[in-house]
Design an enzyme around this catalytic site. Structure first.
Site, PDB file in Angstrom:
ATOM      1  NE  ARG A 204      20.571  77.102  88.190  1.00  0.00           N
ATOM      2  CZ  ARG A 204      19.965  77.144  87.014  1.00  0.00           C
ATOM      3  NH1 ARG A 204      20.210  78.131  86.178  1.00  0.00           N
ATOM      4  NH2 ARG A 204      19.104  76.204  86.675  1.00  0.00           N
TER       5      ARG A 204
ATOM      6  NE  ARG B 292      16.242  77.300  81.778  1.00  0.00           N
ATOM      7  CZ  ARG B 292      16.418  76.497  82.811  1.00  0.00           C
ATOM      8  NH1 ARG B 292      15.892  75.288  82.809  1.00  0.00           N
ATOM      9  NH2 ARG B 292      17.129  76.891  83.844  1.00  0.00           N
TER      10      ARG B 292
ATOM     11  CE  LYS C   3      16.825  68.610  86.913  1.00  0.00           C
ATOM     12  NZ  LYS C   3      17.913  69.443  86.344  1.00  0.00           N
TER      13      LYS C   3
ATOM     14  NE  ARG D  57      18.339  71.072  92.717  1.00  0.00           N
ATOM     15  CZ  ARG D  57      17.434  71.674  91.954  1.00  0.00           C
ATOM     16  NH1 ARG D  57      16.250  71.153  91.773  1.00  0.00           N
ATOM     17  NH2 ARG D  57      17.756  72.770  91.319  1.00  0.00           N
TER      18      ARG D  57
ATOM     19  NE  ARG E 266      14.928  79.043  85.865  1.00  0.00           N
ATOM     20  CZ  ARG E 266      15.064  77.742  86.115  1.00  0.00           C
ATOM     21  NH1 ARG E 266      14.299  76.861  85.473  1.00  0.00           N
ATOM     22  NH2 ARG E 266      15.921  77.313  86.990  1.00  0.00           N
TER      23      ARG E 266
HETATM   24  P1  AP5 Z   1      15.436  72.184  80.880  1.00  0.00           P
HETATM   25  O1  AP5 Z   1      14.554  71.057  80.472  1.00  0.00           O
HETATM   26  O2  AP5 Z   1      14.801  73.433  81.369  1.00  0.00           O
HETATM   27  O3  AP5 Z   1      16.534  71.665  81.920  1.00  0.00           O
HETATM   28  P2  AP5 Z   1      16.364  71.253  83.446  1.00  0.00           P
HETATM   29  O4  AP5 Z   1      17.243  70.053  83.653  1.00  0.00           O
HETATM   30  O5  AP5 Z   1      14.930  71.118  83.828  1.00  0.00           O
HETATM   31  O6  AP5 Z   1      17.039  72.525  84.108  1.00  0.00           O
HETATM   32  P3  AP5 Z   1      16.613  73.490  85.298  1.00  0.00           P
HETATM   33  O7  AP5 Z   1      17.551  74.666  85.200  1.00  0.00           O
HETATM   34  O8  AP5 Z   1      15.157  73.821  85.314  1.00  0.00           O
HETATM   35  O9  AP5 Z   1      16.976  72.659  86.494  1.00  0.00           O
HETATM   36  P4  AP5 Z   1      17.471  73.141  87.809  1.00  0.00           P
HETATM   37  O10 AP5 Z   1      17.515  71.824  88.470  1.00  0.00           O
HETATM   38  O11 AP5 Z   1      18.682  73.939  87.912  1.00  0.00           O
HETATM   39  O12 AP5 Z   1      16.377  74.242  88.219  1.00  0.00           O
HETATM   40  P5  AP5 Z   1      15.074  74.154  89.091  1.00  0.00           P
HETATM   41  O13 AP5 Z   1      14.030  74.926  88.410  1.00  0.00           O
HETATM   42  O14 AP5 Z   1      14.796  72.749  89.521  1.00  0.00           O
HETATM   43  O15 AP5 Z   1      16.407  72.515  79.628  1.00  0.00           O
HETATM   44  C1  AP5 Z   1      17.334  73.582  79.671  1.00  0.00           C
HETATM   45  C2  AP5 Z   1      17.448  74.230  78.267  1.00  0.00           C
HETATM   46  O16 AP5 Z   1      18.005  73.279  77.368  1.00  0.00           O
HETATM   47  C3  AP5 Z   1      16.095  74.659  77.659  1.00  0.00           C
HETATM   48  O17 AP5 Z   1      16.258  75.828  76.925  1.00  0.00           O
HETATM   49  C4  AP5 Z   1      15.718  73.473  76.733  1.00  0.00           C
HETATM   50  O18 AP5 Z   1      14.898  73.894  75.670  1.00  0.00           O
HETATM   51  C5  AP5 Z   1      17.092  73.003  76.289  1.00  0.00           C
HETATM   52  N1  AP5 Z   1      17.168  71.557  76.058  1.00  0.00           N
HETATM   53  C6  AP5 Z   1      16.597  70.566  76.809  1.00  0.00           C
HETATM   54  N2  AP5 Z   1      16.911  69.355  76.306  1.00  0.00           N
HETATM   55  C7  AP5 Z   1      17.704  69.587  75.224  1.00  0.00           C
HETATM   56  C8  AP5 Z   1      18.365  68.710  74.275  1.00  0.00           C
HETATM   57  N3  AP5 Z   1      18.267  67.363  74.352  1.00  0.00           N
HETATM   58  N4  AP5 Z   1      19.105  69.283  73.290  1.00  0.00           N
HETATM   59  C9  AP5 Z   1      19.228  70.648  73.202  1.00  0.00           C
HETATM   60  N5  AP5 Z   1      18.607  71.525  74.060  1.00  0.00           N
HETATM   61  C10 AP5 Z   1      17.868  70.984  75.068  1.00  0.00           C
HETATM   62  O19 AP5 Z   1      15.556  74.920  90.418  1.00  0.00           O
HETATM   63  C11 AP5 Z   1      15.789  76.317  90.431  1.00  0.00           C
HETATM   64  C12 AP5 Z   1      16.206  76.719  91.830  1.00  0.00           C
HETATM   65  O20 AP5 Z   1      15.145  76.434  92.769  1.00  0.00           O
HETATM   66  C13 AP5 Z   1      17.426  76.004  92.408  1.00  0.00           C
HETATM   67  O21 AP5 Z   1      18.642  76.594  91.990  1.00  0.00           O
HETATM   68  C14 AP5 Z   1      17.183  76.153  93.914  1.00  0.00           C
HETATM   69  O22 AP5 Z   1      17.495  77.442  94.359  1.00  0.00           O
HETATM   70  C15 AP5 Z   1      15.666  75.971  94.004  1.00  0.00           C
HETATM   71  N6  AP5 Z   1      15.270  74.573  94.233  1.00  0.00           N
HETATM   72  C16 AP5 Z   1      14.536  73.798  93.376  1.00  0.00           C
HETATM   73  N7  AP5 Z   1      14.332  72.586  93.900  1.00  0.00           N
HETATM   74  C17 AP5 Z   1      14.956  72.581  95.114  1.00  0.00           C
HETATM   75  C18 AP5 Z   1      15.111  71.599  96.129  1.00  0.00           C
HETATM   76  N8  AP5 Z   1      14.595  70.359  95.993  1.00  0.00           N
HETATM   77  N9  AP5 Z   1      15.821  71.939  97.227  1.00  0.00           N
HETATM   78  C19 AP5 Z   1      16.347  73.168  97.370  1.00  0.00           C
HETATM   79  N10 AP5 Z   1      16.243  74.145  96.434  1.00  0.00           N
HETATM   80  C20 AP5 Z   1      15.538  73.855  95.321  1.00  0.00           C
END
Ligand code: AP5
Length: 209
Positions: free
Chosen positions: A166, A128, A13, A89, A155
């Site tokens: 997760r 990552r 994403k 979420r 991270r």
């Molecule tokens: P990346 O683009 O970073 O993936 P992502 O989907 O953004 O993953 P996140 O881990 O950031 O999402 P998340 O939803 O768990 O975490 P968030 O920060 O929102 O890609 C991942 C890897 O793959 C990278 O290395 C990239 O280079 C690689 N890649 C990407 N596309 C690729 C492809 N096509 N082919 C190969 N490789 C590829 O949340 C973190 C924490 O915050 C949560 O666990 C929670 O505790 C809290 N939080 C956040 N939002 C909320 C909310 N709304 N409510 C409650 N808690 C929340």
């Protein structure tokens, strides 16, 4: 254009959002980035959120919702639109968002699901690396940030013991939003298990960009 991004942790994403933001000047509202910034600043919010994030749990709605609603008030969200990355979420957050946008007379154009199998996700998240300075998302192959030369780090929630947690939290709380947005005629879906630029080409095609 106003978009919600859906998809499991590590689906890509943030990676697709970075590209859309660079090309189309959309405001990028990543709740993960906002919360990590609060943790880094050791603000009251950051201190309260850190334990949940490190454990791979959702931060309570009471801490996250106002953060997003305040961010949506900023001017950059009114120019070319916004991408919500990591919010909503759960169904409660989706309902709050619907109501806040209706009050502002703003419509969502789509909820885009970046679809990737969980086996692929575990490998992606393990390798990552994220830039400490600008938040750029890369991989273990990036020794320094390709965007700003900052330090790349792993991270805390990308450690193997937290990744499965997760994924479980995603299945239980967030996956139901796929049906939520489908029922409202807003769901678009892209196969995220292909090279980044191929996924992006499909994303642009879906939006007629
Ligand atoms: P990346 O683009 O970073 O993936 P992502 O989907 O953004 O993953 P996140 O881990 O950031 O999402 P998340 O939803 O768990 O975490 P968030 O920060 O929102 O890609 C991942 C890897 O793959 C990278 O290395 C990239 O280079 C690689 N890649 C990407 N596309 C690729 C492809 N096509 N082919 C190969 N490789 C590829 O949340 C973190 C924490 O915050 C949560 O666990 C929670 O505790 C809290 N939080 C956040 N939002 C909320 C909310 N709304 N409510 C409650 N808690 C929340």
């Amino acid at each position: 254009m106003n978009i919600v991004l859906l998809g499991a942790p590590g689906a890509g994403k943030g990676t697709q959002a970075q590209k859309l933001v660079a090309d189309y000047q959309l405001a990028h509202i990543s709740t993960g980035d906002l919360l990590r910034a609060a943790v880094k600043a050791q603000s009251e919010l950051g201190v309260a959120a850190k334990g949940y994030m490190d454990a791979g749990k959702l931060v309570p709605d009471s801490l996250v919702v106002d953060l997003v609603l305040e961010r949506l008030e900023q001017d950059d969200c009114k120019n070319h639109g916004f991408i919500l990355d990591g919010f909503p979420r759960n169904t409660k957050q989706a309902e709050v968002l619907d109501s806040a946008l209706a009050d502002k007379n703003v419509a969502l154009d789509a909820a885009l699901l970046v679809d990737v199998a969980s086996e692929v996700i575990v490998n992606r998240l393990s390798s990552r690396r994220t830039c400490r300075e600008c938040g750029y998302t890369g991989t273990a192959a990036d020794e320094t940030c390709p965007r700003c030369s900052g330090e790349m780090y792993q991270r805390d929630d990308d450690k193997p013991e937290t990744i499965q947690n997760r994924l479980n939290v995603y299945q239980e709380n967030t996956a139901p939003l796929v049906d939520y947005y489908d029922a409202r005629g807003l769901l678009k879906k892209v196969d995220g298990d292909r090279p980044v630029d191929d996924v992006y080409a499909d994303v642009k095609a879906l939006f007629g960009l």
